[in-house]
Write a protein that holds these residues in place. Structure first.
Motif, mmCIF file in Angstrom:
data_model
loop_
_atom_site.group_PDB
_atom_site.id
_atom_site.type_symbol
_atom_site.label_atom_id
_atom_site.label_comp_id
_atom_site.label_asym_id
_atom_site.label_seq_id
_atom_site.Cartn_x
_atom_site.Cartn_y
_atom_site.Cartn_z
ATOM 1 N N ARG A 78 10.820 -0.852 -3.927
ATOM 2 C CA ARG A 78 10.656 -1.817 -2.847
ATOM 3 C C ARG A 78 10.673 -1.120 -1.491
ATOM 4 N N TRP A 79 11.547 -0.111 -1.357
ATOM 5 C CA TRP A 79 11.573 0.640 -0.102
ATOM 6 C C TRP A 79 10.271 1.413 0.102
ATOM 7 N N GLY A 80 9.747 2.023 -0.957
ATOM 8 C CA GLY A 80 8.476 2.730 -0.838
ATOM 9 C C GLY A 80 7.334 1.806 -0.484
ATOM 10 N N ASP A 81 7.315 0.626 -1.076
ATOM 11 C CA ASP A 81 6.281 -0.350 -0.736
ATOM 12 C C ASP A 81 6.387 -0.779 0.719
ATOM 13 N N ALA A 82 7.620 -0.968 1.196
ATOM 14 C CA ALA A 82 7.809 -1.357 2.596
ATOM 15 C C ALA A 82 7.346 -0.254 3.537
ATOM 16 N N ALA A 83 7.621 1.008 3.179
ATOM 17 C CA ALA A 83 7.166 2.110 4.018
ATOM 18 C C ALA A 83 5.649 2.209 4.036
ATOM 19 N N MET A 84 5.015 1.941 2.907
ATOM 20 C CA MET A 84 3.557 1.966 2.861
ATOM 21 C C MET A 84 2.962 0.828 3.688
ATOM 22 N N ALA A 85 3.523 -0.376 3.546
ATOM 23 C CA ALA A 85 3.026 -1.507 4.322
ATOM 24 C C ALA A 85 3.337 -1.357 5.802
ATOM 25 N N GLY A 86 4.421 -0.656 6.126
ATOM 26 C CA GLY A 86 4.820 -0.491 7.513
ATOM 27 C C GLY A 86 3.907 0.406 8.312
ATOM 28 N N ARG A 87 3.057 1.177 7.655
ATOM 29 C CA ARG A 87 2.149 2.026 8.418
ATOM 30 C C ARG A 87 1.162 1.202 9.224
ATOM 31 N N ARG A 88 0.871 -0.003 8.769
ATOM 32 C CA ARG A 88 -0.010 -0.885 9.540
ATOM 33 C C ARG A 88 0.740 -1.551 10.682
ATOM 34 N N ALA A 89 2.027 -1.813 10.468
ATOM 35 C CA ALA A 89 2.834 -2.394 11.542
ATOM 36 C C ALA A 89 3.216 -1.372 12.599
ATOM 37 N N ASP A 90 3.192 -0.094 12.259
ATOM 38 C CA ASP A 90 3.497 0.956 13.225
ATOM 39 C C ASP A 90 2.236 1.225 14.039
ATOM 40 N N THR A 91 2.220 0.748 15.258
ATOM 41 C CA THR A 91 1.005 0.833 16.071
ATOM 42 C C THR A 91 0.623 2.269 16.392
ATOM 43 N N VAL A 92 1.622 3.142 16.541
ATOM 44 C CA VAL A 92 1.319 4.541 16.870
ATOM 45 C C VAL A 92 0.546 5.200 15.738
#
Length: 357
Positions: free
Chosen positions: A69-83
């Motif tokens: 679940r943490w790995g999935d969140a990190a993968m999905a978070g790349r789109r939320a990370d604007t930088v």
């Protein structure tokens, strides 16, 4: 015991006039306190430690539901990370440059070793890189892992470990075997920084999870530490200069040390909040961005720490088949025709009076 029968316990070579025995070169690497034994012990322990950490990483981030679940969140978070999203969107050529840099790194590793005439060590470094890639491919193909709940979703399957990171860090660590001793810290440190960038790009581009990058770094470190232990077992190590290499590599190793400390510290500090599932059952964009940055920090810290660890293991260690410092001495040297400049000749004479019954 005569003076020429005293064994050497490592350290800087003694002057030839002290009279080390002619046979000591054959057994110096096996003496309990010898320099080769100390190098072999610490590199073997580092290899086993890397394998242990790799096993813990696999069990925690691949086999457990919390880690996935943490790995999935990190993968999905790349789109939320604007930088990260802006960088990947505005510079699509980074993917091609990463592939080109990996190919260039392979050529550079071979070219440096061949130009310097270190053919055996060049072959060993290339073999270590190939072995690390082979182990990575076997783990990717045969290591058991739970299937994705939604195979058609936006997340990629787990590529544990990352082949790109394994290759990049394998090249960086392999350079330690072929570059000059005094430039080792500078070259390996710079190459490790490049490997950190390769791992960060694979996560930001969505090609691998942070745990895959961490695993790739550990595979490369374990293989190279095992190779160094083997070289020490064969007596291919000897003491290097005590001054010079650390100061030459300081402009690169100091930022690498800060990156390792900051990455591991920030990653472990953020890991706790991001591992705990949200009360609503779904991550919000801020939590996804936090998970992505936590994964990037951990991956960068582990890759940087792997390069620093290898440099620490090779501190004051020169690699290569340099002959051991010893001198022909004893009652039969003159009869054997040994010259005074300590050239190695057969110590046994034609008559067999020296043989021990």
């Amino acid at each position: 015991m005569a003076s020429y029968d005293r064994s050497r316990a490592g350290g800087s070579p003694r002057p030839l006039e002290t009279g080390d025995t002619w046979w000591y070169a054959a057994v110096a690497g096996e003496a309990p306190g010898s320099f080769s034994t100390r190098v072999r012990t610490r590199t073997r322990r580092a290899c086993l430690g890397a394998v242990l950490v790799l096993t813990v990483t696999y069990a925690g981030l691949v086999l457990t539901a919390t880690g996935r679940r943490w790995g999935d969140a990190a993968m999905a978070g790349r789109r939320a990370d604007t930088v990260a999203a802006t960088l990947i969107r505005e510079h699509p050529s980074l993917t091609g440059l990463t592939t080109l840099s990996l190919a260039t790194g392979c050529v550079l590793l071979l070219a440096v070793g061949l130009i310097r005439g270190r053919y055996a060590l060049t072959g060993a470094a290339a073999g270590a890189v190939v072995t690390a890639l082979a182990l990575t491919g076997l783990l990717q193909r045969y290591a058991p892992r739970p299937p994705l709940p939604d195979p058609g979703g936006p997340l990629v399957p787990s590529g544990f470990p990352s082949a790109q990171t394994t290759l990049a860090l394998g090249i960086a660590l392999g350079l330690a075997l072929v570059v000059p001793y005094r430039q080792r810290g500078l070259v390996v440190g710079a190459a490790t920084l490049w490997a950190v960038g390769v791992g960060a790009h694979t996560v930001a581009a969505g090609r691998h999870r942070p745990g895959d990058v961490v695993a790739g770094a550990l595979v490369a470190l374990a293989v190279h530490c095992g190779l160094l232990a083997l070289l020490a077992r064969k007596g291919k190590v000897h003491p290097g200069a005590r001054r010079g290499p650390a100061l030459v590599g300081l402009p690169v190793t100091l930022p690498l040390l800060l990156l390792a400390a900051a990455g591991l510290g920030a990653g472990l500090w953020l890991l706790g909040p991001t591992l705990v599932p949200p009360a609503t059952g779904a991550y919000d964009p801020a939590q996804l961005r936090l998970a992505h940055r936590c994964g990037q920090a951990l991956a960068a810290g582990v890759v940087a720490a792997a390069g620093l660890l290898l440099l620490a293991l090779l501190r004051r260690v020169e690699l290569g088949g340099v002959p051991a410092h010893y001198r022909l001495d004893g009652p039969f040297v003159e009869a054997a025709g040994a010259p005074r400049d300590c050239e190695l000749v057969d110590p046994f004479t034609e008559d067999l009076d020296h043989e021990i019954s």
